[in-house]
Motif scaffolding. Sequence first.
Motif, short mmCIF file in Angstrom:
data_model
loop_
_atom_site.label_atom_id
_atom_site.label_comp_id
_atom_site.label_asym_id
_atom_site.label_seq_id
_atom_site.Cartn_x
_atom_site.Cartn_y
_atom_site.Cartn_z
N ALA A 48 -39.23 11.57 6.62
CA ALA A 48 -39.58 10.90 5.37
C ALA A 48 -38.47 9.94 4.97
O ALA A 48 -38.74 8.81 4.52
CB ALA A 48 -39.83 11.91 4.26
N PHE A 49 -37.23 10.36 5.14
CA PHE A 49 -36.09 9.49 4.84
C PHE A 49 -36.13 8.23 5.70
O PHE A 49 -36.03 7.12 5.20
CB PHE A 49 -34.77 10.24 5.07
CG PHE A 49 -33.56 9.35 5.03
CD1 PHE A 49 -33.07 8.89 3.82
CD2 PHE A 49 -32.93 8.96 6.20
CE1 PHE A 49 -31.96 8.06 3.78
CE2 PHE A 49 -31.83 8.13 6.18
CZ PHE A 49 -31.33 7.68 4.96
N TRP A 50 -36.30 8.40 7.03
CA TRP A 50 -36.30 7.25 7.93
C TRP A 50 -37.51 6.35 7.70
O TRP A 50 -37.40 5.12 7.80
CB TRP A 50 -36.22 7.68 9.39
CG TRP A 50 -34.82 8.01 9.79
CD1 TRP A 50 -34.32 9.24 10.10
CD2 TRP A 50 -33.71 7.10 9.88
NE1 TRP A 50 -32.99 9.15 10.37
CE2 TRP A 50 -32.59 7.85 10.25
CE3 TRP A 50 -33.57 5.73 9.69
CZ2 TRP A 50 -31.33 7.28 10.44
CZ3 TRP A 50 -32.33 5.16 9.88
CH2 TRP A 50 -31.22 5.92 10.25
N LEU A 51 -38.66 6.94 7.41
CA LEU A 51 -39.82 6.11 7.11
C LEU A 51 -39.61 5.32 5.82
O LEU A 51 -40.06 4.18 5.70
CB LEU A 51 -41.09 6.97 7.03
CG LEU A 51 -41.56 7.54 8.37
CD1 LEU A 51 -42.70 8.52 8.16
CD2 LEU A 51 -41.97 6.45 9.33
N LEU A 100 -33.83 -0.40 16.48
CA LEU A 100 -33.28 0.33 15.33
C LEU A 100 -33.68 1.80 15.34
O LEU A 100 -33.39 2.53 14.40
CB LEU A 100 -33.72 -0.35 14.04
CG LEU A 100 -33.19 -1.77 13.85
CD1 LEU A 100 -33.83 -2.43 12.64
CD2 LEU A 100 -31.68 -1.78 13.74
N GLY A 101 -34.34 2.23 16.42
CA GLY A 101 -34.72 3.64 16.56
C GLY A 101 -35.91 4.04 15.72
O GLY A 101 -36.16 5.21 15.51
N GLN A 144 -32.43 1.18 22.44
CA GLN A 144 -32.16 1.62 21.06
C GLN A 144 -30.69 1.44 20.73
O GLN A 144 -29.82 1.90 21.46
CB GLN A 144 -32.53 3.09 20.87
CG GLN A 144 -34.01 3.34 20.89
CD GLN A 144 -34.35 4.76 20.49
OE1 GLN A 144 -33.49 5.60 20.30
NE2 GLN A 144 -35.63 5.02 20.34
N LEU A 145 -30.43 0.76 19.63
CA LEU A 145 -29.08 0.69 19.09
C LEU A 145 -28.76 1.97 18.33
O LEU A 145 -27.65 2.49 18.40
CB LEU A 145 -28.94 -0.50 18.13
CG LEU A 145 -29.01 -1.88 18.75
CD1 LEU A 145 -29.11 -2.94 17.65
CD2 LEU A 145 -27.81 -2.13 19.62
N ALA A 152 -32.56 12.72 14.20
CA ALA A 152 -33.29 13.59 13.27
C ALA A 152 -33.57 14.94 13.90
O ALA A 152 -33.40 15.99 13.25
CB ALA A 152 -34.59 12.92 12.85
N ILE A 153 -33.99 14.95 15.15
CA ILE A 153 -34.29 16.22 15.83
C ILE A 153 -33.02 17.04 16.02
O ILE A 153 -33.02 18.26 15.78
CB ILE A 153 -34.99 15.96 17.18
CG1 ILE A 153 -36.39 15.40 16.93
CG2 ILE A 153 -35.06 17.23 18.02
CD1 ILE A 153 -37.09 14.90 18.17
N LEU A 154 -31.93 16.40 16.42
CA LEU A 154 -30.67 17.12 16.59
C LEU A 154 -30.17 17.70 15.27
O LEU A 154 -29.70 18.83 15.22
CB LEU A 154 -29.60 16.20 17.20
CG LEU A 154 -29.81 15.85 18.67
CD1 LEU A 154 -28.79 14.80 19.11
CD2 LEU A 154 -29.71 17.08 19.54
#
Length: 191
Positions: A48-51, A100-101, A144-145, A152-154
Amino acid sequence: MNYIWLFLIITSFIFAAINGKMTDVVNAMLQSSQAAVKIAFSLIGIMAFWLGIVKIAKTSGLIKIFSNLISPALGLIFKDVNKNSDAYSNIALNFSANALGLTNAATPFGIKAMEDLQKENKGDKKTATNAMCTLLAMNTAGFQLVPATVLAILTASGANNPTEIILPVLIVTTISFICAVVISKILERVF
C-alpha cells in the motif's frame, strides 16, 4: 503446473508415510502455511505504501520526468518506433516504472505499449515486430534501480538488512538487461 505441484505433494506424503515422518511433514506444512499468511498480511502495508508512492510519482510527473531522461537511450534501442507515438511513450513509462521497482505500475504500461506496437505493425498481424520482441526481452530482463517489491518481501519476512540486496540486484539486472537487448538486436538481424 498444477500437476507438478500435486505430484510433489503426493510424493512427499508417500515418502513421509514410508519413513515414519508424517508428523514432521504435517507440522512443516502447518508452520509454512502460517508463515505465508503472516508474510502476506505484512505485505499489505508495504505494498500500500509503494502503490501510494507510485500514485504520487505519477500524479507529480516524476515518472514522466524519468521517462524523458531515458528517452534518448530508448531511441537507440527502438529506432523503428516513432518518437511521437503512444507506443514510444508507453515503452518509456514501462521501463521507468520497472527501473524504479514498481512492477505493479509497469505492467499496464507494458501491455499498452504492446497494443500500440501492434497497431503500428504494418506486416503480418500474427507475427511480432522487432520492437515487440525487444520490449518483451527488456521486460523479461527486469532492470531495476530499486527492487521495491523484493525489499517489501524481505522486510515482511523479518530480514535484518533488506537493503543489502540493492547493489547485487542492480549489477545483475543491468547485465541481464544489456544481454537481453544485445541478443534481441542480434536475432533481429538474423530473422
